[in-house]
Scaffold this motif. Structure first.
Motif, PDB file in Angstrom:
ATOM      1  N   UNK A  31       0.852  -1.174   0.000  1.00 18.37           N
ATOM      2  CA  UNK A  31       0.000   0.000   0.000  1.00 18.37           C
ATOM      3  C   UNK A  31       0.892   1.230   0.000  1.00 18.37           C
ATOM      4  N   UNK A  32       0.566   2.187  -0.866  1.00 19.54           N
ATOM      5  CA  UNK A  32       1.286   3.462  -0.845  1.00 19.54           C
ATOM      6  C   UNK A  32       0.324   4.573  -1.238  1.00 19.54           C
ATOM      7  N   UNK A  33       0.731   5.788  -0.937  1.00 18.58           N
ATOM      8  CA  UNK A  33      -0.077   6.953  -1.278  1.00 18.58           C
ATOM      9  C   UNK A  33       0.460   7.525  -2.579  1.00 18.58           C
ATOM     10  N   UNK A  34      -0.409   7.645  -3.566  1.00 20.95           N
ATOM     11  CA  UNK A  34      -0.002   8.080  -4.901  1.00 20.95           C
ATOM     12  C   UNK A  34      -0.308   9.558  -5.150  1.00 20.95           C
ATOM     13  N   UNK A  35      -0.522  10.336  -4.101  1.00 22.14           N
ATOM     14  CA  UNK A  35      -0.763  11.770  -4.249  1.00 22.14           C
ATOM     15  C   UNK A  35      -2.228  12.145  -4.208  1.00 22.14           C
ATOM     16  N   UNK A  36      -3.052  11.448  -4.969  1.00 23.00           N
ATOM     17  CA  UNK A  36      -4.488  11.733  -4.931  1.00 23.00           C
ATOM     18  C   UNK A  36      -5.327  10.476  -4.725  1.00 23.00           C
ATOM     19  N   UNK A  37      -4.666   9.361  -4.457  1.00 21.79           N
ATOM     20  CA  UNK A  37      -5.377   8.127  -4.123  1.00 21.79           C
ATOM     21  C   UNK A  37      -4.449   7.175  -3.380  1.00 21.79           C
ATOM     22  N   UNK A  38      -5.060   6.234  -2.701  1.00 22.10           N
ATOM     23  CA  UNK A  38      -4.331   5.178  -2.012  1.00 22.10           C
ATOM     24  C   UNK A  38      -4.221   4.018  -2.990  1.00 22.10           C
ATOM     25  N   UNK A  39      -3.007   3.588  -3.241  1.00 20.47           N
ATOM     26  CA  UNK A  39      -2.747   2.528  -4.207  1.00 20.47           C
ATOM     27  C   UNK A  39      -2.420   1.234  -3.467  1.00 20.47           C
ATOM     28  N   UNK A  40      -3.203   0.186  -3.749  1.00 19.25           N
ATOM     29  CA  UNK A  40      -2.975  -1.113  -3.120  1.00 19.25           C
ATOM     30  C   UNK A  40      -2.688  -2.132  -4.221  1.00 19.25           C
ATOM     31  N   UNK A  41      -1.567  -2.819  -4.097  1.00 20.34           N
ATOM     32  CA  UNK A  41      -1.211  -3.860  -5.048  1.00 20.34           C
ATOM     33  C   UNK A  41      -1.338  -5.216  -4.361  1.00 20.34           C
ATOM     34  N   UNK A  42      -2.178  -6.051  -4.948  1.00 20.21           N
ATOM     35  CA  UNK A  42      -2.369  -7.412  -4.448  1.00 20.21           C
ATOM     36  C   UNK A  42      -1.597  -8.355  -5.370  1.00 20.21           C
ATOM     37  N   UNK A  43      -0.907  -9.340  -4.829  1.00 20.08           N
ATOM     38  CA  UNK A  43      -0.161 -10.258  -5.695  1.00 20.08           C
ATOM     39  C   UNK A  43      -1.110 -11.167  -6.488  1.00 20.08           C
ATOM     40  N   UNK A  44      -0.584 -11.765  -7.528  1.00 17.72           N
ATOM     41  CA  UNK A  44      -1.390 -12.637  -8.392  1.00 17.72           C
ATOM     42  C   UNK A  44      -1.984 -13.816  -7.623  1.00 17.72           C
ATOM     43  N   UNK A  45      -1.322 -14.243  -6.566  1.00 14.99           N
ATOM     44  CA  UNK A  45      -1.822 -15.385  -5.798  1.00 14.99           C
ATOM     45  C   UNK A  45      -2.522 -14.960  -4.501  1.00 14.99           C
ATOM     46  N   UNK A  46      -3.069 -13.747  -4.478  1.00 20.87           N
ATOM     47  CA  UNK A  46      -3.722 -13.225  -3.277  1.00 20.87           C
ATOM     48  C   UNK A  46      -4.956 -14.059  -2.932  1.00 20.87           C
ATOM     49  N   UNK A  47      -5.092 -14.347  -1.652  1.00 25.32           N
ATOM     50  CA  UNK A  47      -6.243 -15.109  -1.169  1.00 25.32           C
ATOM     51  C   UNK A  47      -7.003 -14.272  -0.151  1.00 25.32           C
ATOM     52  N   UNK A  48      -8.307 -14.164  -0.339  1.00 24.64           N
ATOM     53  CA  UNK A  48      -9.153 -13.463   0.622  1.00 24.64           C
ATOM     54  C   UNK A  48      -9.530 -14.441   1.724  1.00 24.64           C
ATOM     55  N   UNK A  49      -9.088 -14.114   2.924  1.00 22.22           N
ATOM     56  CA  UNK A  49      -9.399 -14.902   4.113  1.00 22.22           C
ATOM     57  C   UNK A  49      -9.942 -13.926   5.158  1.00 22.22           C
ATOM     58  N   UNK A  50     -10.521 -14.419   6.238  1.00 22.22           N
ATOM     59  CA  UNK A  50     -10.949 -13.483   7.286  1.00 22.22           C
ATOM     60  C   UNK A  50      -9.799 -12.593   7.775  1.00 22.22           C
ATOM     61  N   UNK A  51      -8.605 -13.167   7.899  1.00 22.16           N
ATOM     62  CA  UNK A  51      -7.458 -12.401   8.370  1.00 22.16           C
ATOM     63  C   UNK A  51      -6.996 -11.382   7.326  1.00 22.16           C
ATOM     64  N   UNK A  52      -6.963 -11.787   6.059  1.00 19.09           N
ATOM     65  CA  UNK A  52      -6.501 -10.852   5.028  1.00 19.09           C
ATOM     66  C   UNK A  52      -7.504  -9.723   4.813  1.00 19.09           C
ATOM     67  N   UNK A  53      -8.803 -10.022   4.954  1.00 19.97           N
ATOM     68  CA  UNK A  53      -9.826  -8.966   4.855  1.00 19.97           C
ATOM     69  C   UNK A  53      -9.627  -7.934   5.946  1.00 19.97           C
ATOM     70  N   UNK A  54      -9.432  -8.396   7.165  1.00 17.26           N
ATOM     71  CA  UNK A  54      -9.235  -7.485   8.295  1.00 17.26           C
ATOM     72  C   UNK A  54      -7.974  -6.652   8.092  1.00 17.26           C
ATOM     73  N   UNK A  55      -6.886  -7.284   7.680  1.00 15.04           N
ATOM     74  CA  UNK A  55      -5.633  -6.553   7.455  1.00 15.04           C
ATOM     75  C   UNK A  55      -5.808  -5.520   6.345  1.00 15.04           C
ATOM     76  N   UNK A  56      -6.507  -5.871   5.281  1.00 16.83           N
ATOM     77  CA  UNK A  56      -6.736  -4.969   4.155  1.00 16.83           C
ATOM     78  C   UNK A  56      -7.508  -3.734   4.605  1.00 16.83           C
ATOM     79  N   UNK A  57      -8.669  -3.935   5.233  1.00 13.99           N
ATOM     80  CA  UNK A  57      -9.508  -2.789   5.614  1.00 13.99           C
ATOM     81  C   UNK A  57      -8.880  -1.970   6.739  1.00 13.99           C
ATOM     82  N   UNK A  58      -8.123  -2.607   7.623  1.00 15.21           N
ATOM     83  CA  UNK A  58      -7.416  -1.869   8.676  1.00 15.21           C
ATOM     84  C   UNK A  58      -6.360  -0.959   8.053  1.00 15.21           C
ATOM     85  N   UNK A  59      -5.601  -1.489   7.097  1.00 14.60           N
ATOM     86  CA  UNK A  59      -4.571  -0.687   6.421  1.00 14.60           C
ATOM     87  C   UNK A  59      -5.202   0.466   5.639  1.00 14.60           C
TER      88      UNK A  59
END
Length: 128
Positions: free
Chosen positions: A7-35
């Motif tokens: 996650x980085x700030x691109x000046x006028x938006x927050x840019x989030x890059x997820x890897x090609x093998x990203x898996x949505x789990x309860x833990x990853x959802x929480x980490x994503x929205x917290x960040x």
């Protein structure tokens, strides 16, 4: 499968890059929205562009989508989030997530190409 992201700030938006093998789990959802919530507060920015070269792996029911929508609203009810996943087709669970988040003030949309997502976010000079 990966649950990490950058996650980085691109000046006028927050840019989030997820890897090609990203898996949505309860833990990853929480980490994503917290960040996202922390970045929103730090940069005073509501626009988020989250992208992956492929759609993430997920095994979600509507109850998990509901939790994710609540987590998004907790991060900020002012968020406008564009997910970019080439080849992704929304399904009933995705639509439930979008609609539930909308009722909580969070605008979420899924795109297959970055250009449409950028336009929807208002990053092409238009007001979102």
């Amino acid at each position: 499968m990966s649950t990490s992201f950058t996650l980085d700030f691109a000046g006028d938006y927050i840019n989030v890059q997820l890897p090609a093998d990203y898996e949505i789990t309860p833990e990853s959802r929480l980490a994503f929205w917290t960040a996202i919530g922390e970045a929103h507060k730090k940069y005073d920015c509501c626009r988020v562009l989250a992208a992956s070269p492929t759609p993430p792996t997920r095994n979600m029911k509507q109850s998990a989508s509901l939790k994710s929508a609540f987590q998004a609203a907790k991060a900020s009810s002012e968020l406008r989030v564009a997910f970019v996943f080439p080849g992704y087709s929304t399904d009933a669970t995705t639509e439930f997530f979008i609609n539930t988040a909308y009722k909580m003030g969070v605008r979420i949309e899924f795109f297959t190409d970055r250009e449409a997502a950028v336009k929807w976010l208002g990053l092409d000079g238009e007001t979102p």
